[in-house]
Design a protein around this motif. Structure first.
Motif, PDB file in Angstrom:
ATOM      1  N   GLU A 164       5.734  -0.428 -13.769  1.00 54.38           N
ATOM      2  CA  GLU A 164       6.303  -0.556 -12.428  1.00 54.38           C
ATOM      3  C   GLU A 164       5.813  -1.865 -11.825  1.00 54.38           C
ATOM      4  O   GLU A 164       4.664  -1.981 -11.421  1.00 54.38           O
ATOM      5  CB  GLU A 164       5.905   0.626 -11.545  1.00 54.38           C
ATOM      6  CG  GLU A 164       6.603   0.618 -10.192  1.00 54.38           C
ATOM      7  CD  GLU A 164       6.218   1.803  -9.328  1.00 54.38           C
ATOM      8  OE1 GLU A 164       6.725   1.907  -8.202  1.00 54.38           O
ATOM      9  OE2 GLU A 164       5.386   2.614  -9.781  1.00 54.38           O
ATOM     10  N   GLY A 165       6.665  -2.862 -11.805  1.00 58.74           N
ATOM     11  CA  GLY A 165       6.268  -4.174 -11.321  1.00 58.74           C
ATOM     12  C   GLY A 165       6.250  -4.250  -9.811  1.00 58.74           C
ATOM     13  O   GLY A 165       6.641  -3.300  -9.110  1.00 58.74           O
ATOM     14  N   PRO A 166       5.813  -5.370  -9.269  1.00 61.84           N
ATOM     15  CA  PRO A 166       5.747  -5.533  -7.818  1.00 61.84           C
ATOM     16  C   PRO A 166       7.127  -5.813  -7.224  1.00 61.84           C
ATOM     17  O   PRO A 166       8.022  -6.313  -7.908  1.00 61.84           O
ATOM     18  CB  PRO A 166       4.841  -6.755  -7.656  1.00 61.84           C
ATOM     19  CG  PRO A 166       5.099  -7.563  -8.895  1.00 61.84           C
ATOM     20  CD  PRO A 166       5.307  -6.549  -9.993  1.00 61.84           C
ATOM     21  N   THR A 167       7.263  -5.483  -5.951  1.00 63.29           N
ATOM     22  CA  THR A 167       8.487  -5.856  -5.222  1.00 63.29           C
ATOM     23  C   THR A 167       8.263  -7.117  -4.396  1.00 63.29           C
ATOM     24  O   THR A 167       9.214  -7.693  -3.869  1.00 63.29           O
ATOM     25  CB  THR A 167       8.936  -4.720  -4.284  1.00 63.29           C
ATOM     26  OG1 THR A 167       7.920  -4.512  -3.280  1.00 63.29           O
ATOM     27  CG2 THR A 167       9.157  -3.435  -5.067  1.00 63.29           C
ATOM     28  N   ARG A 204       4.513  -6.525   4.235  1.00 60.28           N
ATOM     29  CA  ARG A 204       4.476  -5.094   4.553  1.00 60.28           C
ATOM     30  C   ARG A 204       5.468  -4.764   5.668  1.00 60.28           C
ATOM     31  O   ARG A 204       6.105  -3.708   5.664  1.00 60.28           O
ATOM     32  CB  ARG A 204       3.059  -4.663   4.938  1.00 60.28           C
ATOM     33  CG  ARG A 204       2.093  -4.686   3.750  1.00 60.28           C
ATOM     34  CD  ARG A 204       0.739  -4.109   4.133  1.00 60.28           C
ATOM     35  NE  ARG A 204       0.868  -2.732   4.601  1.00 60.28           N
ATOM     36  CZ  ARG A 204       1.037  -1.672   3.809  1.00 60.28           C
ATOM     37  NH1 ARG A 204       1.126  -1.847   2.495  1.00 60.28           N
ATOM     38  NH2 ARG A 204       1.115  -0.463   4.308  1.00 60.28           N
ATOM     39  N   THR A 205       5.597  -5.661   6.629  1.00 62.58           N
ATOM     40  CA  THR A 205       6.567  -5.463   7.705  1.00 62.58           C
ATOM     41  C   THR A 205       7.988  -5.380   7.155  1.00 62.58           C
ATOM     42  O   THR A 205       8.852  -4.687   7.716  1.00 62.58           O
ATOM     43  CB  THR A 205       6.468  -6.611   8.733  1.00 62.58           C
ATOM     44  OG1 THR A 205       5.148  -6.627   9.285  1.00 62.58           O
ATOM     45  CG2 THR A 205       7.472  -6.440   9.857  1.00 62.58           C
ATOM     46  N   LEU A 206       8.219  -6.094   6.052  1.00 62.56           N
ATOM     47  CA  LEU A 206       9.534  -6.062   5.409  1.00 62.56           C
ATOM     48  C   LEU A 206       9.736  -4.817   4.546  1.00 62.56           C
ATOM     49  O   LEU A 206      10.774  -4.661   3.908  1.00 62.56           O
ATOM     50  CB  LEU A 206       9.721  -7.318   4.543  1.00 62.56           C
ATOM     51  CG  LEU A 206       9.857  -8.634   5.314  1.00 62.56           C
ATOM     52  CD1 LEU A 206       9.772  -9.831   4.362  1.00 62.56           C
ATOM     53  CD2 LEU A 206      11.172  -8.664   6.106  1.00 62.56           C
ATOM     54  N   GLY A 207       8.735  -3.952   4.518  1.00 65.46           N
ATOM     55  CA  GLY A 207       8.858  -2.682   3.808  1.00 65.46           C
ATOM     56  C   GLY A 207       8.215  -2.637   2.436  1.00 65.46           C
ATOM     57  O   GLY A 207       8.243  -1.599   1.764  1.00 65.46           O
ATOM     58  N   HIS A 208       7.623  -3.727   1.995  1.00 64.34           N
ATOM     59  CA  HIS A 208       7.038  -3.776   0.645  1.00 64.34           C
ATOM     60  C   HIS A 208       5.703  -3.024   0.594  1.00 64.34           C
ATOM     61  O   HIS A 208       4.883  -3.136   1.502  1.00 64.34           O
ATOM     62  CB  HIS A 208       6.840  -5.233   0.215  1.00 64.34           C
ATOM     63  CG  HIS A 208       8.124  -5.987   0.062  1.00 64.34           C
ATOM     64  ND1 HIS A 208       8.911  -5.873  -1.056  1.00 64.34           N
ATOM     65  CD2 HIS A 208       8.770  -6.838   0.907  1.00 64.34           C
ATOM     66  CE1 HIS A 208       9.987  -6.635  -0.912  1.00 64.34           C
ATOM     67  NE2 HIS A 208       9.926  -7.231   0.273  1.00 64.34           N
ATOM     68  N   ARG A 209       5.499  -2.287  -0.474  1.00 62.59           N
ATOM     69  CA  ARG A 209       4.237  -1.574  -0.689  1.00 62.59           C
ATOM     70  C   ARG A 209       3.573  -2.011  -1.998  1.00 62.59           C
ATOM     71  O   ARG A 209       2.351  -2.068  -2.079  1.00 62.59           O
ATOM     72  CB  ARG A 209       4.485  -0.058  -0.709  1.00 62.59           C
ATOM     73  CG  ARG A 209       4.918   0.498   0.656  1.00 62.59           C
ATOM     74  CD  ARG A 209       3.836   0.303   1.700  1.00 62.59           C
ATOM     75  NE  ARG A 209       4.230   0.762   3.024  1.00 62.59           N
ATOM     76  CZ  ARG A 209       4.772  -0.014   3.957  1.00 62.59           C
ATOM     77  NH1 ARG A 209       5.015  -1.296   3.701  1.00 62.59           N
ATOM     78  NH2 ARG A 209       5.071   0.477   5.140  1.00 62.59           N
ATOM     79  N   VAL A 265      -5.890  -1.013  -2.804  1.00 60.77           N
ATOM     80  CA  VAL A 265      -5.620  -2.219  -3.586  1.00 60.77           C
ATOM     81  C   VAL A 265      -5.482  -1.813  -5.051  1.00 60.77           C
ATOM     82  O   VAL A 265      -6.408  -1.248  -5.634  1.00 60.77           O
ATOM     83  CB  VAL A 265      -6.748  -3.256  -3.420  1.00 60.77           C
ATOM     84  CG1 VAL A 265      -6.461  -4.484  -4.266  1.00 60.77           C
ATOM     85  CG2 VAL A 265      -6.905  -3.643  -1.952  1.00 60.77           C
ATOM     86  N   ALA A 266      -4.334  -2.084  -5.625  1.00 64.76           N
ATOM     87  CA  ALA A 266      -4.094  -1.722  -7.032  1.00 64.76           C
ATOM     88  C   ALA A 266      -4.575  -2.853  -7.930  1.00 64.76           C
ATOM     89  O   ALA A 266      -4.001  -3.954  -7.905  1.00 64.76           O
ATOM     90  CB  ALA A 266      -2.607  -1.457  -7.256  1.00 64.76           C
ATOM     91  N   PRO A 267      -5.630  -2.641  -8.718  1.00 63.92           N
ATOM     92  CA  PRO A 267      -6.134  -3.714  -9.599  1.00 63.92           C
ATOM     93  C   PRO A 267      -5.069  -4.272 -10.527  1.00 63.92           C
ATOM     94  O   PRO A 267      -5.090  -5.460 -10.868  1.00 63.92           O
ATOM     95  CB  PRO A 267      -7.246  -3.016 -10.395  1.00 63.92           C
ATOM     96  CG  PRO A 267      -7.681  -1.882  -9.507  1.00 63.92           C
ATOM     97  CD  PRO A 267      -6.432  -1.423  -8.823  1.00 63.92           C
ATOM     98  N   SER A 268      -4.101  -3.442 -10.931  1.00 62.10           N
ATOM     99  CA  SER A 268      -3.065  -3.905 -11.859  1.00 62.10           C
ATOM    100  C   SER A 268      -2.132  -4.931 -11.221  1.00 62.10           C
ATOM    101  O   SER A 268      -1.402  -5.631 -11.923  1.00 62.10           O
ATOM    102  CB  SER A 268      -2.241  -2.720 -12.366  1.00 62.10           C
ATOM    103  OG  SER A 268      -1.573  -2.071 -11.285  1.00 62.10           O
ATOM    104  N   ALA A 307      -5.142  -6.662   4.572  1.00 59.84           N
ATOM    105  CA  ALA A 307      -3.795  -6.322   5.029  1.00 59.84           C
ATOM    106  C   ALA A 307      -3.316  -5.004   4.434  1.00 59.84           C
ATOM    107  O   ALA A 307      -2.561  -4.263   5.077  1.00 59.84           O
ATOM    108  CB  ALA A 307      -2.818  -7.437   4.677  1.00 59.84           C
ATOM    109  N   LEU A 308      -3.748  -4.693   3.236  1.00 60.73           N
ATOM    110  CA  LEU A 308      -3.347  -3.439   2.596  1.00 60.73           C
ATOM    111  C   LEU A 308      -4.157  -2.258   3.125  1.00 60.73           C
ATOM    112  O   LEU A 308      -3.599  -1.207   3.467  1.00 60.73           O
ATOM    113  CB  LEU A 308      -3.509  -3.543   1.077  1.00 60.73           C
ATOM    114  CG  LEU A 308      -2.634  -4.576   0.359  1.00 60.73           C
ATOM    115  CD1 LEU A 308      -2.928  -4.552  -1.132  1.00 60.73           C
ATOM    116  CD2 LEU A 308      -1.161  -4.320   0.617  1.00 60.73           C
ATOM    117  N   THR A 309      -5.460  -2.422   3.203  1.00 65.33           N
ATOM    118  CA  THR A 309      -6.328  -1.307   3.577  1.00 65.33           C
ATOM    119  C   THR A 309      -6.248  -0.962   5.057  1.00 65.33           C
ATOM    120  O   THR A 309      -6.549   0.175   5.436  1.00 65.33           O
ATOM    121  CB  THR A 309      -7.791  -1.612   3.204  1.00 65.33           C
ATOM    122  OG1 THR A 309      -8.202  -2.832   3.854  1.00 65.33           O
ATOM    123  CG2 THR A 309      -7.941  -1.788   1.705  1.00 65.33           C
TER     124      THR A 309
END
Length: 335
Positions: free
Chosen positions: A238-241, A174-179, A211-214, A203-205
């Protein structure tokens, strides 16, 4: 209570043959030995010399290897065994490795325990509803497990701080900008699986993200499982980064899937593994991962099991922390 005669009758052998099998004497074929030990386990027969071993311990701990495992060729298991062996030796104990292509893990453990040659066992990959542990507990056989302790399970479970490790790894992404961060998790039947999810979700909440179940895929434990899980993530609109894999093996599989899709790990997608096996530093690119102190965990398992055997207070245990080792597979969110 079953007698030696009962065992002999069901196995179709003489009582002398049963005695030979249990004492390791005489000449008995492998097939006959297998049949006798199976019946001993089924009847929960308690030999006299096993009762005597309650007073004079064998000073041997057992580790049951699941059939089909790569055994000591697996770095993670080799380090754990090294820690177990060293700590056991410091207390005057030996370590016995056992496995069988026919009998289940619990039957192997029961058969060995009935011979009086092993004082207690270490179970690998503790499960939420662990039939092995339930069976050994009912039979009065001492054991500890590798994994988080499960509710209602009498087996002491020792593990790493997977929640803290997943929290650190996900925060770093997340610090690197990933969502859009995905989790390739262990099978839900393993007690460690929920610990990883807890750290990931926290870490997300904690920054208001849902939290995206997908983006959460339950996988197995092999590289092939990691590859299939990553392919499932890539098939989404839309895949993960970024991806957190619950083990280095799963991360290696994910790397293959990304490479096959023409996606460059460490530039287009960030990836973090867990475990820091020797190969992790030599992949292309080298894998960012959470380092696990497996040798220390092996030593803690030995100390706990020996305390059970010697009827001493169990040593205090705090889940062992994981250390984030940053290499080349993590990167800022591409612009």
């Amino acid at each position: 209570m079953a007698t030696m005669k009962d065992v002999a009758e069901r196995a179709g052998v003489s009582t002398a043959t049963v005695s030979y099998v249990l004492n390791g004497t005489g000449s008995v074929t492998a097939a006959t030995r297998q049949r006798v030990l199976q019946v001993v386990a089924e009847l929960e027969y308690q030999p006299n010399h096993a009762a005597r071993s309650m007073r004079s311990r064998s000073r041997t701990l057992g580790l049951i290897l699941p059939y089909g495992t790569a055994g000591l060729s697996t770095p993670t298991l080799a380090e754990l065994v090294a820690g177990l062996t060293e700590a056991a030796a410091n207390h005057g104990y030996y370590l016995l490795l056992a496995g069988d292509p026919v009998q289940s893990e619990r039957l192997v453990a029961t058969s060995l325990a009935r011979t009086g040659r092993v004082d207690g066992f270490v179970l690998l990959d503790l499960r939420v509803d662990d039939e092995r542990s339930a069976h050994l507990t009912a039979a009065g056989i001492l054991h500890v497990g590798v994994g988080a302790p499960a509710l209602g399970n009498a087996c002491p479970g020792l593990s790493f701080d997977l929640t803290g490790g997943a929290l650190i790894a996900t925060r770093s992404l997340r610090t690197l900008g990933h969502r859009r961060i995905a989790l390739i998790n262990l099978p839900s039947e393993l007690t460690d699986s929920d610990l990883l999810y807890q750290g990931f979700a926290k870490a997300l909440t904690e920054t208001g993200e849902e939290v995206a179940p997908s983006l959460i895929v339950e996988a197995g434990t092999s590289q092939d499982d990691g590859l299939a899980a990553m392919q499932e993530l890539l098939a989404q609109p839309e895949g993960p980064t970024a991806v957190l894999a619950a083990s280095d093996e799963l991360a290696f599989g994910a790397m293959h899937a990304l490479r096959d899709a023409g996606i460059e790990v460490g530039r287009d997608v960030a990836l973090i593994g867990c475990g820091d096996v020797p190969l992790a530093a030599h992949t292309h690119p080298p894998l960012t991962t959470l380092r696990a102190p497996r040798r220390a965990l092996g030593a803690a398992l030995a100390h706990t099991l020996i305390a059970l055997v010697e009827q001493q207070p169990l040593p205090s245990f705090t889940p062992l922390p994981l250390q984030l080792i940053v290499r080349k597979t993590t990167c800022p969110l591409p612009e």
